[in-house]
Each structure stands twice: as structure tokens, then as C-alpha cells.
Design a protein around this motif. Sequence first.
Motif, PDB file in Angstrom:
ATOM      1  N   GLN A 160       0.831  -1.204   0.000  1.00  0.00           N
ATOM      2  CA  GLN A 160       0.000   0.000   0.000  1.00  0.00           C
ATOM      3  C   GLN A 160       0.867   1.256   0.000  1.00  0.00           C
ATOM      4  O   GLN A 160       0.590   2.228  -0.709  1.00  0.00           O
ATOM      5  N   GLU A 201       3.817   0.943  -8.671  1.00  0.00           N
ATOM      6  CA  GLU A 201       2.742  -0.012  -8.894  1.00  0.00           C
ATOM      7  C   GLU A 201       3.281  -1.452  -8.871  1.00  0.00           C
ATOM      8  O   GLU A 201       4.336  -1.743  -9.424  1.00  0.00           O
ATOM      9  N   ARG A 229       3.666  -3.926 -11.897  1.00  0.00           N
ATOM     10  CA  ARG A 229       4.204  -3.235 -13.076  1.00  0.00           C
ATOM     11  C   ARG A 229       5.608  -2.702 -12.816  1.00  0.00           C
ATOM     12  O   ARG A 229       6.525  -2.922 -13.624  1.00  0.00           O
ATOM     13  N   ASP A 230       5.782  -1.981 -11.709  1.00  0.00           N
ATOM     14  CA  ASP A 230       7.081  -1.376 -11.403  1.00  0.00           C
ATOM     15  C   ASP A 230       7.922  -2.239 -10.480  1.00  0.00           C
ATOM     16  O   ASP A 230       9.152  -2.112 -10.456  1.00  0.00           O
ATOM     17  N   SER A 252       1.092 -10.656  -7.768  1.00  0.00           N
ATOM     18  CA  SER A 252       2.050  -9.597  -7.427  1.00  0.00           C
ATOM     19  C   SER A 252       3.410  -9.761  -8.085  1.00  0.00           C
ATOM     20  O   SER A 252       4.313  -8.958  -7.834  1.00  0.00           O
ATOM     21  N   ARG A 292       2.301   1.873  -3.418  1.00  0.00           N
ATOM     22  CA  ARG A 292       1.301   2.480  -4.315  1.00  0.00           C
ATOM     23  C   ARG A 292       1.166   3.976  -4.032  1.00  0.00           C
ATOM     24  O   ARG A 292       1.089   4.791  -4.952  1.00  0.00           O
TER      25      ARG A 292
END
Length: 366
Positions: free
Chosen positions: A283, A291, A294-295, A361, A286
Motif C-alpha cells: 500500500q 505499482e 508493473r514497477d 504480485s 502504491r
Amino acid sequence: MREPARKRQARIADLVESRGSARITDLADELGVSVVTVRRDVEELARRGEVRRGHGVARSLQPMAAASTVPPDGVTGDTVGMVIPERNSYLTESVQAAREAAEKAGLRLALHIAADEHDAERTAVRSALDAGARGLLLSPRWRTADEAARDHSWLHDLDVPVVLLERRPERGSSHYELDCVRSDHAYGVHLALGHLTSLGHRRIVLAARDDSPTARVIQAEFAGQTAARGIGEGCTAILSSRTAGPDPRAADPRAVDLAETLRGTGATATLIHSDMDALVLVQRLREAGVEVPRDCSVVAYNDVVADMGQIALTAVAPPKAEVGRAALGLLLRQLDHAREGRWPGAARHLELLPGLVVRDSTAPRS
């Protein structure tokens, strides 16, 4: 003149029968001989079926038979105790599995919670024994190596069978001879790194506490295995806020922001112990604009609540239930041998392999 061994052993057997049990050290003082001599005598008496031998104690065969029919007040049938730290959700499955295994064996498992304070485990163990526990499953907190070392003497002197759960004493310590069952966390780290490297990740950060034996194993294995795989550069250990300091609730000044560390090292993946911490840190990533996946790909460790976040986390899943069942099995083995007046033989140190549950994830490096 030195007393003949047979006569001395007969005196020991009489003393044990009259008292129900006697500590080896107390018998040595009364008889004026060495502890080693009494221990050998008790071993011989146990071999002949005249007494039962426990950890530092000799027990009469008569109280054992009586205990099965006349339990202590408030206790139904034979009871074994289980002592675990408070606020430890990781052990929930182990507790349930041990309870089911105990019930199948005709035993009652009594759970005792050790508060997060000094000497709490010892107090909980004393409570379990006072309540009539015939054996113990024990998972000490051991937030530091020094804390584990301080437990050496009293653990070794317990006069009932003991099995350590998710703990393994240091080799050479006085309680290294205790039976123990734990997950192979080195293999758990291997699974996490193998999964992430198969997805192309070469810079991986560890986010972990250092306030438990499991966390310390994971940190050490992470450092060694990343170096062995040639991905050690930039793999930084991150300490979360709760540590082994004087006040475990206080913020840790060593704690580092995970998002900043990922950016600073160029890491594209992280292994987080535990998954409770992983849900919080994902969290925070983010909120910092990172992300998942993605990242940054994330593997959590423990798999207690890893699938319950906004993103279901890939997780290393130790065999928590199997650990509980195996620990109860080792305790039953000791109790059975004690009933028969036999020494249980060589101690067992069991390690069970974790698995890896792949969820949302983790993804190939972009």
C-alpha cells in the motif's frame, strides 16, 4: 567404602517410588555421588523397567499409571501444553493441526500464550506444568540470539518431554538435544529468488524484521543466496518498524523507506517478511507511485494473509499445519517411551520444505 552400584540403584528406585519423581541433581546430593553417576544409575534402572527417565529427572512408574485415571483438577484426561507468543498469527495453523493430532491420540492440548515481556515464556511453561501438562510444545519468542542463550538452563532442566516448534537451538547449546520441528526457511528463500530470477529480475531487495529466529535466518540466507546467484549488488536488507529493542512497539531508527530504496538501487523486485508487513508495504509503494507488479514484483513470506490484500500476493508458504502435526508426533513418541520406561533415543531435528504460491504480485521484468 564406596557403596555398590546395585545397592545405590535400589536406594534410588525406593526414593523415586516414594516421592513419585526426583531430580537427578537432588539424588546426587542425597547419595553423596556425582550427577554423572546418578544419571548412569537412572539409565540402568530405566533399562530394567524400574523407573522412567525424563529430562533431568527420574519418575516412578506408579504415578504415570495413576495420572491416566485421576487427572488434575480442571483437566480432562491426559493433557499436553503448547506455549506460543502472543500476537503470532503465523502459528495458528500449527496450533490447530497439533490440537487435531492430540485429540486423535486421546490427549487434550492446552494452549498457553506468552505475553510480549521479559521471562513470559518461562511463566507460561510453569503455568502449563502446574495445570498438569505431561509434555510441552514450545515456540519461544527469541527476539535476539542473546535471548535464546538465556533460555539454555531452564529449558534443559524441564522434567517433562519438550518439542520446540519453528525453533532450532544453536549447535552446542545445552538444549540442542531437544526435539524440534521447523520449516526450512533457507529453501523458502531459494524458492522466492528462483521465481523472481526466472522472471528476469536481477536486483532484488529484502524487506524484513530482525526480531525473530525466522527473520534472522531469512536475512542470512538472502545475503548468501543472492551473492551466490550473482545478484547481490544492490540487495539491501530493510528493517521494519518493530524490532528487538527494549520497547518492541517503538519505531526503529534504522528503518528505511522501501520505495526510496527500490529507486536508489534500481531494484525491480522485493521479498517481504512477513506477509502482514507485505500488505502494508505494498500500500505504501502504491502511495509513493510504485505499482505492483508493473514497477516492482513482490513475494511475501509466510502466506497467512497474502491473498487477502487489494493485490493477491505471491508468497512463500511454510508447511505450518505439517509442522504442528510433526511436533505433536515427536511429543507422542517421547510420551510413549516414558510410559514404557524406555529412553527415547537420539533427538530428532526435523525440517519441512515450504512451497511457493504464485499469485498476482509478480510479473516478468518490463
